[in-house]
Design a protein around this motif. Structure first.
Motif, PDB file in Angstrom:
ATOM      1  N   CYS A   1       0.866  -1.169   0.000  1.00  0.00           N
ATOM      2  CA  CYS A   1       0.000   0.000   0.000  1.00  0.00           C
ATOM      3  C   CYS A   1       0.904   1.220   0.000  1.00  0.00           C
ATOM      4  O   CYS A   1       1.761   1.359   0.881  1.00  0.00           O
ATOM      5  CB  CYS A   1      -0.935   0.004   1.209  1.00  0.00           C
TER       6      CYS A   1
ATOM      7  N   SER B   1       1.409   5.655  -1.096  1.00  0.00           N
ATOM      8  CA  SER B   1       0.767   6.948  -1.330  1.00  0.00           C
ATOM      9  C   SER B   1       1.394   7.707  -2.486  1.00  0.00           C
ATOM     10  O   SER B   1       1.010   8.845  -2.758  1.00  0.00           O
ATOM     11  CB  SER B   1       0.835   7.810  -0.056  1.00  0.00           C
TER      12      SER B   1
ATOM     13  N   TRP C   1      -1.917  -1.344  -3.645  1.00  0.00           N
ATOM     14  CA  TRP C   1      -3.067  -0.478  -3.366  1.00  0.00           C
ATOM     15  C   TRP C   1      -2.566   0.957  -3.209  1.00  0.00           C
ATOM     16  O   TRP C   1      -1.543   1.200  -2.572  1.00  0.00           O
ATOM     17  CB  TRP C   1      -3.773  -0.941  -2.092  1.00  0.00           C
ATOM     18  N   TYR C   2      -3.315   1.886  -3.785  1.00  0.00           N
ATOM     19  CA  TYR C   2      -2.946   3.301  -3.696  1.00  0.00           C
ATOM     20  C   TYR C   2      -3.918   4.037  -2.790  1.00  0.00           C
ATOM     21  O   TYR C   2      -5.133   3.904  -2.930  1.00  0.00           O
ATOM     22  CB  TYR C   2      -2.958   3.935  -5.092  1.00  0.00           C
ATOM     23  N   PHE C   3      -3.355   4.798  -1.838  1.00  0.00           N
ATOM     24  CA  PHE C   3      -4.170   5.625  -0.950  1.00  0.00           C
ATOM     25  C   PHE C   3      -3.466   6.965  -0.775  1.00  0.00           C
ATOM     26  O   PHE C   3      -2.329   7.018  -0.293  1.00  0.00           O
ATOM     27  CB  PHE C   3      -4.352   4.940   0.411  1.00  0.00           C
TER      28      PHE C   3
ATOM     29  N   ASP D   1      -2.427   8.111   5.660  1.00  0.00           N
ATOM     30  CA  ASP D   1      -1.674   7.801   4.449  1.00  0.00           C
ATOM     31  C   ASP D   1      -1.482   6.298   4.371  1.00  0.00           C
ATOM     32  O   ASP D   1      -2.033   5.536   5.170  1.00  0.00           O
ATOM     33  CB  ASP D   1      -0.334   8.537   4.408  1.00  0.00           C
ATOM     34  N   ALA D   2      -0.700   5.854   3.405  1.00  0.00           N
ATOM     35  CA  ALA D   2      -0.553   4.420   3.142  1.00  0.00           C
ATOM     36  C   ALA D   2       0.121   3.670   4.272  1.00  0.00           C
ATOM     37  O   ALA D   2       0.017   2.441   4.347  1.00  0.00           O
ATOM     38  CB  ALA D   2       0.220   4.200   1.844  1.00  0.00           C
TER      39      ALA D   2
ATOM     40  N   PHE E   1      -4.780   0.038   5.337  1.00  0.00           N
ATOM     41  CA  PHE E   1      -4.555  -1.250   4.665  1.00  0.00           C
ATOM     42  C   PHE E   1      -4.112  -2.269   5.706  1.00  0.00           C
ATOM     43  O   PHE E   1      -3.192  -2.008   6.488  1.00  0.00           O
ATOM     44  CB  PHE E   1      -3.475  -1.105   3.585  1.00  0.00           C
TER      45      PHE E   1
ATOM     46  N   GLY F   1       5.079   3.835   2.187  1.00  0.00           N
ATOM     47  CA  GLY F   1       3.907   3.050   2.529  1.00  0.00           C
ATOM     48  C   GLY F   1       4.261   1.862   3.396  1.00  0.00           C
ATOM     49  O   GLY F   1       5.203   1.907   4.191  1.00  0.00           O
TER      50      GLY F   1
END
Length: 344
Positions: free
Chosen positions: A176, A178, A196-198, A205-206, A212, A234
């Motif tokens: 995960c 960012s 996964w992008y956040f 944040d990630a 996640f 991340g």
């Protein structure tokens, strides 16, 4: 040689004492006949030798011309029904030309056939892995640690995957991040299981465990140990398979993870990074304030997917999409929703 021997024997008998019984036999006549016949045969063989090779080549050409269709059909049928024999007589480059030429005949366009085969080969070989009977289920629920509506409101998505993988990667990596550039690199990495992008949002944040979380990983029903590491860009969860599992040709991999999804993002993507056969995805969204859920598929295959909808008014609203057959990397599905508050 036999004629010469008989002639010598006749001379010996003539020089012997009178009354020798050999003198009564026509040894000399038989020896002379054999000797003369041998000389004639050697002479004709010498004369004929110059033209013998030419006649043999002519006979071979005639046989090849007459039997060429049968030989050709036998070779083609042998390669068609026993393709493994091609690898014994043809190099990879030759096999590529055979495939391109055959596909060009079928499509009627050599350039299109070459481009299509090149792209297909990059997708299949570059992926290094295939999966079959892929099933993913998603359950949406409101996030209780933030605002219920407006900016910063989230859904918690619990996502479970299960598929038969060939061959298994020795290490499963779930990331995960960012950073968009890092996310794109991970998405194109065949050794990455899930990325996964956040973005940075409301102090999250990630790197956050709420954003996640990898809940469980199992291989052939056996739960695997998970290691978590937090980095600047991340977090990464890794799972290393044991030697016995890595030695297998095919394993069943299942994993469950939870992620935060923005309510006003209106979209949840499920991407396929490997060639996949028989894919099915379903999503439940009860008690989420969703008025309508749509499914957008971008599965790269010739068939039409099957859909099933249970509307928002149903006690357990859900949508499902299923695709039978092979679909290739960079395909997937997107679930797109409309919120009740937006319609009212």
């Amino acid at each position: 040689m036999i004629g010469v021997a008989l002639m010598l024997l006749a001379h010996w008998a003539g020089d012997a004492a009178d009354g020798n019984w050999l003198t009564n036999l026509p040894i000399m006549e038989v020896g002379s006949a054999l000797f003369t016949t041998g000389l004639i045969a050697v002479f004709f063989e010498y004369i004929d030798q110059a033209d013998a090779e030419t006649r043999a080549n002519q006979r071979l050409r005639k046989v090849l011309v007459e039997e060429a269709p049968a030989i050709r059909d036998a070779v083609v049928d042998g390669f068609a029904f026993a393709p493994e024999s091609l690898t014994n007589v043809a190099s990879p480059a030759t096999l590529d030309r055979i495939v391109e030429n055959t596909l060009g005949i079928q499509l009627g366009d050599k350039e299109l056939a070459a481009d299509a085969y090149r792209d297909l080969k990059e997708q299949i070989i570059g992926a290094r892995q295939r999966q079959e009977d892929a099933h993913v289920s998603v359950a949406l629920a409101p996030w209780k640690n933030g605002p219920a509506t407006g900016e910063g409101s989230m859904f918690v998505a619990t996502i479970s995957w299960e598929s038969c993988v060939t061959p298994p990667n020795p290490v499963l990596r779930f990331s995960c991040v960012s950073d968009l550039d890092t996310f794109r690199e991970l998405s194109a990495d065949p050794t990455s299981t899930i990325s996964w992008y956040f973005p940075h949002l409301n102090g999250l944040d990630a790197r956050s465990a709420e954003v996640f979380e990898l809940v469980q990983v199992a291989v052939d029903g056996k739960t695997q140990s998970i290691r978590r590491s937090v980095r600047k860009e991340g977090q990464v969860f890794t799972c290393t398979l044991d030697d016995e599992t890595k030695a297998r040709d095919k394993v069943t991999v299942s994993y469950t993870y939870r992620v935060l999804v923005q309510r006003h993002g209106h979209t949840l993507h499920l991407d396929l990074s490997q060639p996949t056969k028989d894919f099915r995805a379903e999503l439940w969204y009860g008690d989420c304030g969703i008025r309508r859920m749509n499914v957008i598929d971008y599965l790269s295959g010739p068939r039409q997917p099957r859909y099933r909808h249970l509307e928002a008014s149903d006690p357990s609203p859900s949508v499902e999409v299923a695709y039978e057959g092979w679909t290739f990397p960079k395909g997937g599905v997107a679930f797109v929703w409309v919120l009740d508050e937006e319609l009212s």
